[in-house]
Design an enzyme around this catalytic site. Structure first.
Site, mmCIF file in Angstrom:
data_model
loop_
_atom_site.group_PDB
_atom_site.id
_atom_site.type_symbol
_atom_site.label_atom_id
_atom_site.label_comp_id
_atom_site.label_asym_id
_atom_site.label_seq_id
_atom_site.Cartn_x
_atom_site.Cartn_y
_atom_site.Cartn_z
ATOM 1 N N GLU A 67 -4.405 0.414 -11.963
ATOM 2 C CA GLU A 67 -5.307 1.259 -12.670
ATOM 3 C C GLU A 67 -6.662 0.813 -13.035
ATOM 4 O O GLU A 67 -7.619 1.148 -12.186
ATOM 5 C CB GLU A 67 -4.595 1.941 -13.818
ATOM 6 N N SER A 79 -11.985 -9.204 -26.423
ATOM 7 C CA SER A 79 -12.114 -9.269 -28.012
ATOM 8 C C SER A 79 -10.946 -9.985 -28.549
ATOM 9 O O SER A 79 -10.876 -10.137 -29.887
ATOM 10 C CB SER A 79 -12.076 -7.781 -28.307
ATOM 11 N N THR A 286 0.419 1.544 -69.645
ATOM 12 C CA THR A 286 1.383 0.847 -70.403
ATOM 13 C C THR A 286 1.133 -0.656 -70.409
ATOM 14 O O THR A 286 1.886 -1.340 -71.158
ATOM 15 C CB THR A 286 2.616 1.208 -69.820
ATOM 16 N N GLU A 312 -5.565 -0.846 -56.480
ATOM 17 C CA GLU A 312 -6.160 0.064 -57.250
ATOM 18 C C GLU A 312 -7.359 0.215 -58.033
ATOM 19 O O GLU A 312 -8.174 1.075 -58.391
ATOM 20 C CB GLU A 312 -5.118 0.760 -58.434
ATOM 21 N N ARG A 453 18.566 -11.296 -61.849
ATOM 22 C CA ARG A 453 19.546 -11.880 -61.148
ATOM 23 C C ARG A 453 19.644 -13.373 -61.488
ATOM 24 O O ARG A 453 18.714 -14.171 -61.521
ATOM 25 C CB ARG A 453 19.208 -11.563 -59.735
#
Length: 509
Positions: A67, A79, A286, A312, A453
């Protein structure tokens, strides 16, 4: 014992972690079909297969293009840091150019069709560079001119047999019409080739998600299911590390580290385990970022490096907040005990975020890692994608023997059900809940160790306050129930006494 001559050997591809799902590589001396729609990275995989062979295994390769022109492919893969012209000069890479000429577009074939001349050119190129690897991109381009399926199947079988007789391990790419339809456009290629790999580029929400799946490896084992991957500039295809070993867990240490808060350490039975993952969940305000700040400060006090990743809040806001609690993040950075990385959740895919975190950890080699605002990543992902991200992150962190602290925000102020908790609480080793509690018309804060745990822990919900010095954990809420359900209510002294008689000291442990 099976005859050694009958056992298939595998050739490591060295392509971005794909050998993990291939369980060592692709079957040596055989042909592997890589099928996918436009943009699924078929050509990248074919070229990277040859580039990795040259750089990692010292194996020469031949690239057959039906192709794009060799010049276009060379420019496109530059790249990724693959210097094809240098490899051509060194006799390590050869093109066999079967791409259509602009002056002579492809025409339909009405009579017989013969690939003999092309195969002769291919065999000459293989012998010229001593190639061990061959990539053909893509057979769909030439077979589109063959009207007769019988001729198509015959010629494809001829290509496969010729590659096998040359003793090379080859990859052939083919196009698919859609992501979940037939394996290939002509539904023939997968039956003639020995192995089939599917590449998908499926839309999920407003983004696309790339995955790779082994459909078949004749006579050779492989891992089942789809595995996400990404294409990284300067690297190429990189498999997302959902697990570095394929096994659950990793190293387990009984060593304890401080959370940065003495009272919280006591609630956890002596602190966090060195290689554990801790989830801190609570509504906005909180104290999740404060707890993260104390976690960073606690590590710095004992000379441990911490990688803080925020999804955030920006860097300046983090510095200001920490300064308000008496922690100088800039000084910790100057000392080398802290690195802060702030990223916008929508800036990259989850796969790219995960790879970036992995690379940061390998570069900085922290002793502890904190992700503040993990739930923000849910906004740009599906439930499945988010869970895979968390699983990949926690698996890698645990394999490195690093302690991880993750924070997530609950959807309601008083807590209750959280999508984030449902996704990842089973993956984490410890869960700490932060909740608002209304007491006498005043909003108070509560903290509880829900899970730890391998360790005993305080199961009471305790009051805590926040001031300029940080978090101060106080006594438990004795006269309020329903806090975790988001529906707190007061209980009478008689009910408290009755509970004490029923459960004794266990009610306060």
């Amino acid at each position: 014992m099976p005859d050694p001559d009958l056992v298939l050997t595998k050739l490591p591809t060295h392509v971005g972690g794909l050998d993990f799902i291939f369980e060592g590589g692709i079957p040596e001396g055989r042909t592997t079909l890589v099928a996918g729609t436009a943009g699924s990275a078929k050509t990248v995989m074919a070229a990277q297969y040859l580039a990795a062979g040259i750089r990692e295994a010292g194996q020469s390769g031949v690239f057959v293009t039906f192709e794009e022109t060799p010049q276009d492919i060379t420019r496109n893969v530059a790249s990724f840091g693959w210097d094809v012209p240098a490899w051509e000069r060194a006799g390590r890479w050869r093109y066999v150019d079967a791409s259509p000429s602009p002056d002579q577009p492809g025409v339909d074939v009405a009579g017989s069709f013969d690939l003999g001349a092309l195969l002769a050119r291919l065999e000459h190129a293989v012998r010229q560079v001593g190639a061990s690897r061959v990539a053909i991109d893509s057979v769909s381009a030439v077979f589109g001119h063959l009207p007769d399926p019988l001729v198509l199947r015959h010629e494809l079988f001829r290509i496969v047999q010729a590659l096998r007789s040359m003793g090379v391990t080859s990859i052939i790419t083919a196009e698919r019409a859609d992501e979940m339809g037939p394996i290939t456009r002509y539904s023939l290629e997968e039956f003639v080739t020995d192995n089939v790999i599917l590449l998908r580029n499926v839309p999920e929400g407003e983004k696309r998600r790339r995955t790779v799946e082994v459909l078949k490896f004749r006579g050779a084992p492989h891992r089942k299911g789809e595995y996400p991957f990404s294409i990284i500039p300067g690297v190429g295809i990189v498999l997302i590390p959902l697990s570095t070993s394929g096994l659950l867990g990793g190293p387990s240490s009984a060593q304890r580290i401080t959370s940065g808060n003495t009272e919280l350490d006591a609630m956890c039975g002596g602190g966090f385990f060195r290689d554990s993952i801790v989830l801190v969940s609570g509504a906005t305000g909180t104290g999740k970022t404060l707890l993260t700040t104390e976690y960073v400060r606690g590590g710095a006090r004992v000379g441990e490096r911490c990688l803080l990743i925020a999804f955030e809040e920006g860097r300046e806001q983090l510095l200001r907040n920490a300064g308000g609690w008496g922690v100088d993040f800039e000084q910790l950075e100057a000392q080398g005990t802290l690195r802060i990385v702030c990223e916008h959740p929508e800036a990259s895919s989850l796969e790219d975020h995960l790879i970036h975190v992995r690379d940061l950890m390998r570069e900085y080699r922290p002793h502890r890692m904190a992700v503040d605002g993990l739930s923000a990543l849910e906004r740009s992902s599906t439930n499945r994608g988010f869970r895979e991200f968390v699983f990949g992150l926690t698996s890698f962190v645990k394999q490195q023997g690093v302690n991880g602290l993750l924070t997530s925000t609950t959807p309601t102020l008083l807590g209750g059900g959280s999508v984030t908790e449902a996704h990842i609480s089973s993956i984490t080793d410890s869960v700490i809940l932060l909740r608002y509690v209304e007491v006498g018309g005043e909003m108070r804060r509560g903290i509880m160790v829900l899970k730890m745990r391998g360790s005993g822990h305080d199961r009471r919900i305790r009051d805590f306050s926040i001031d300029g010095q940080g978090m101060h954990i106080g006594p438990p809420f004795r006269s309020i129930t329903g806090i975790l359900a988001g529906n707190p209510r007061h209980v009478t002294d008689e009910e408290i006494l009755r509970l004490d008689e029923l459960f004794g000291d266990a009610a306060h442990e």
